[in-house]
Design an enzyme around this catalytic site. Structure first.
Site, PDB file in Angstrom:
ATOM      1  N   ARG A   1      40.391  73.718  30.562  1.00 46.22           N
ATOM      2  CA  ARG A   1      39.774  72.406  30.344  1.00 46.22           C
ATOM      3  C   ARG A   1      40.663  71.457  29.543  1.00 46.22           C
ATOM      4  O   ARG A   1      40.329  70.277  29.409  1.00 46.22           O
ATOM      5  CB  ARG A   1      38.421  72.584  29.645  1.00 46.22           C
ATOM      6  CG  ARG A   1      37.361  73.205  30.545  1.00 46.22           C
ATOM      7  CD  ARG A   1      36.022  73.281  29.859  1.00 46.22           C
ATOM      8  NE  ARG A   1      34.974  73.697  30.777  1.00 46.22           N
ATOM      9  CZ  ARG A   1      33.717  73.951  30.434  1.00 46.22           C
ATOM     10  NH1 ARG A   1      33.354  73.829  29.158  1.00 46.22           N
ATOM     11  NH2 ARG A   1      32.833  74.331  31.325  1.00 46.22           N
TER      12      ARG A   1
ATOM     13  N   LEU B   1      52.484  79.935  26.943  1.00 45.52           N
ATOM     14  CA  LEU B   1      52.976  78.587  26.645  1.00 45.52           C
ATOM     15  C   LEU B   1      53.172  78.420  25.152  1.00 45.52           C
ATOM     16  O   LEU B   1      52.241  78.625  24.373  1.00 45.52           O
ATOM     17  CB  LEU B   1      51.992  77.525  27.144  1.00 45.52           C
ATOM     18  CG  LEU B   1      52.203  77.022  28.574  1.00 45.52           C
ATOM     19  CD1 LEU B   1      52.014  78.157  29.564  1.00 45.52           C
ATOM     20  CD2 LEU B   1      51.253  75.889  28.879  1.00 45.52           C
ATOM     21  N   GLY B   2      54.377  78.056  24.784  1.00 53.29           N
ATOM     22  CA  GLY B   2      54.678  77.773  23.394  1.00 53.29           C
ATOM     23  C   GLY B   2      54.785  76.276  23.159  1.00 53.29           C
ATOM     24  O   GLY B   2      54.030  75.497  23.733  1.00 53.29           O
ATOM     25  N   SER B   3      55.749  75.885  22.349  1.00 54.05           N
ATOM     26  CA  SER B   3      55.920  74.475  22.009  1.00 54.05           C
ATOM     27  C   SER B   3      57.331  74.271  21.473  1.00 54.05           C
ATOM     28  O   SER B   3      57.934  75.186  20.897  1.00 54.05           O
ATOM     29  CB  SER B   3      54.898  74.066  20.952  1.00 54.05           C
ATOM     30  OG  SER B   3      55.241  72.837  20.356  1.00 54.05           O
ATOM     31  N   SER B   4      57.833  73.057  21.628  1.00 54.75           N
ATOM     32  CA  SER B   4      59.180  72.757  21.116  1.00 54.75           C
ATOM     33  C   SER B   4      59.242  72.812  19.592  1.00 54.75           C
ATOM     34  O   SER B   4      60.329  72.862  19.016  1.00 54.75           O
ATOM     35  CB  SER B   4      59.625  71.372  21.599  1.00 54.75           C
ATOM     36  OG  SER B   4      58.723  70.365  21.145  1.00 54.75           O
ATOM     37  N   CYS B   5      58.086  72.853  18.918  1.00 50.18           N
ATOM     38  CA  CYS B   5      58.101  72.918  17.450  1.00 50.18           C
ATOM     39  C   CYS B   5      58.556  74.271  16.934  1.00 50.18           C
ATOM     40  O   CYS B   5      58.727  74.448  15.729  1.00 50.18           O
ATOM     41  CB  CYS B   5      56.724  72.576  16.885  1.00 50.18           C
ATOM     42  SG  CYS B   5      55.487  73.847  17.164  1.00 50.18           S
TER      43      CYS B   5
ATOM     44  N   TYR C   1      51.529  76.171  13.065  1.00 47.25           N
ATOM     45  CA  TYR C   1      51.418  76.267  14.519  1.00 47.25           C
ATOM     46  C   TYR C   1      52.678  76.916  15.097  1.00 47.25           C
ATOM     47  O   TYR C   1      52.608  77.781  15.972  1.00 47.25           O
ATOM     48  CB  TYR C   1      51.216  74.872  15.096  1.00 47.25           C
ATOM     49  CG  TYR C   1      51.080  74.808  16.587  1.00 47.25           C
ATOM     50  CD1 TYR C   1      49.912  75.238  17.219  1.00 47.25           C
ATOM     51  CD2 TYR C   1      52.098  74.292  17.388  1.00 47.25           C
ATOM     52  CE1 TYR C   1      49.759  75.163  18.593  1.00 47.25           C
ATOM     53  CE2 TYR C   1      51.957  74.212  18.767  1.00 47.25           C
ATOM     54  CZ  TYR C   1      50.790  74.652  19.354  1.00 47.25           C
ATOM     55  OH  TYR C   1      50.648  74.575  20.723  1.00 47.25           O
TER      56      TYR C   1
ATOM     57  N   LYS D   1      53.218  80.390  17.402  1.00 48.58           N
ATOM     58  CA  LYS D   1      53.826  80.338  18.726  1.00 48.58           C
ATOM     59  C   LYS D   1      55.052  81.242  18.816  1.00 48.58           C
ATOM     60  O   LYS D   1      55.300  81.883  19.844  1.00 48.58           O
ATOM     61  CB  LYS D   1      54.185  78.897  19.090  1.00 48.58           C
ATOM     62  CG  LYS D   1      52.970  78.038  19.433  1.00 48.58           C
ATOM     63  CD  LYS D   1      52.242  78.602  20.636  1.00 48.58           C
ATOM     64  CE  LYS D   1      51.050  77.773  21.053  1.00 48.58           C
ATOM     65  NZ  LYS D   1      50.352  78.358  22.221  1.00 48.58           N
TER      66      LYS D   1
ATOM     67  N   HIS E   1      48.163  63.797  19.037  1.00 45.01           N
ATOM     68  CA  HIS E   1      49.611  63.672  18.957  1.00 45.01           C
ATOM     69  C   HIS E   1      49.994  62.192  19.071  1.00 45.01           C
ATOM     70  O   HIS E   1      49.141  61.318  19.231  1.00 45.01           O
ATOM     71  CB  HIS E   1      50.272  64.495  20.056  1.00 45.01           C
ATOM     72  CG  HIS E   1      50.175  65.969  19.835  1.00 45.01           C
ATOM     73  ND1 HIS E   1      49.274  66.772  20.498  1.00 45.01           N
ATOM     74  CD2 HIS E   1      50.856  66.793  19.000  1.00 45.01           C
ATOM     75  CE1 HIS E   1      49.407  68.021  20.101  1.00 45.01           C
ATOM     76  NE2 HIS E   1      50.352  68.066  19.196  1.00 45.01           N
TER      77      HIS E   1
END
Length: 327
Positions: free
Chosen positions: A30, A122-126, A153, A157, A196
């Protein structure tokens, strides 16, 4: 427990995974990214399994295990996460760390325990160091200190990436991780307390326009540079990775271009139709000076983004106006 089929050639030659007919559990369906993935998966002729948060709490290990035992997914895409901007990370550090750790741990373990053939985290660029060399290559992970404004966060990740690698190395599970850059698009979160930068600026700019304000105030100096990718492009990249990538190391997902926050604000002002001045609240943090990821690995797999930045912002603004959240 599912294992990597060693008869399949590794990436760089002809690795292939056919999604047709597979039972795919999409966690986080969602959300902005998850809903985009769901739309993209429809082209793959697979069966998409979902469960609302009210029925499946991914932080609950027994509930997750029961779901996997009952539904028997063959593929898992973990797009579910507790997410937010600088303010949210600063306000709820324990929630960001605990919730995301539990989600990753429970889904990864149940994927292994119940014979999942492919899993994508799924991770993140952070996850990358604050002062990593630009553009950021995958090998930069854990080579320096994180940006303090979102370290909770990021740590969760990173743990998720490493957990997938550990199951891959110890048990041969075909689990991979992808690190999307900053994402935006229809269905984004426009709550100024948790959003964001792009949805926050869209809302603030629209409200400034509607109120007749003379200026738009943005956080910090406006000098930091960020890379952005439309959620629909991200979904296409992730399905591409599911089909063509199987390596221990995570893979970056980005547009390959960055923009300063000040220039971003100007583009959004143009899209929204606000012609006032842009002011800077220098009491607010800038965050990482630059975040531009190296997308060479994904590019070598034959993937390219399709949506231009201004087109993406225009469609996102239209979605905001239609969402009922606009003043």
């Amino acid at each position: 427990m599912a294992v990597i089929d060693e008869s399949l050639p590794a990436i760089g030659s002809a690795y292939r995974y056919d999604l047709r007919g597979k039972r795919v559990f999409l966690a986080g369906h969602r959300g902005m990214v998850g809903s985009a993935i769901a739309r993209r998966l429809q082209d793959e002729h697979c069966e998409i399994l979902t469960s609302p948060r009210s029925e499946l709490d991914l932080r609950d290990s027994s509930g997750v295990a029961a779901f996997f035992k009952r539904e028997r997914p063959e593929v898992v895409v973990l797009a579910a996460a507790k997410v937010g901007g600088i303010l949210a990370n600063a306000s709820y550090p324990a929630d960001f760390l605990y919730d995301n750790l539990m989600i990753a741990a429970n889904v990864t373990k149940s994927s292994a325990d119940h014979g999942v053939e492919r899993a994508l985290f799924l991770g993140s660029s952070c996850i990358y160091p604050k002062f990593a060399d630009q553009p950021i290559v995958e090998a930069a992970l854990l080579t320096g200190s994180l940006e303090p404004t979102n370290e909770w966060y990021a740590i969760a990740k990173i743990a998720g990436i490493k957990l997938g690698q550990a199951y891959r190395r110890q048990f041969g599970c075909d689990f991979v991780s992808a690190m999307p850059t900053n994402l935006y698009g229809p269905g984004d979160n426009y709550d100024l307390n948790t959003s964001h930068v792009i949805p926050a600026l869209i809302r603030k700019t629209h409200e400034a326009k509607m109120s007749g304000a003379k200026s738009l105030v943005i956080w910090g100096s406006g000098k930091p540079r960020r890379e952005f990718l439309h959620a629909e492009d991200c979904a296409g990249a992730l399905v591409h990775i599911l089909k063509f990538y199987s390596e221990d190391e995570h893979i970056n997902v980005g547009s390959g271009e960055d923009i300063s926050i000040a220039d971003l604000a100007r583009v959004i002002c143009k899209v929204v139709g606000f012609d006032g001045e842009i002011a800077h609240d220098l009491s607010k943090p800038d965050g990482t000076p630059q975040k531009l990821m190296d997308g060479s690995k994904l590019k070598a797999l034959g993937w390219r983004p399709q949506i231009s930045f201004e087109q993406g912002l225009e469609s996102t603004y239209r979605n905001y106006l239609a969402s009922g959240e606009a003043a």
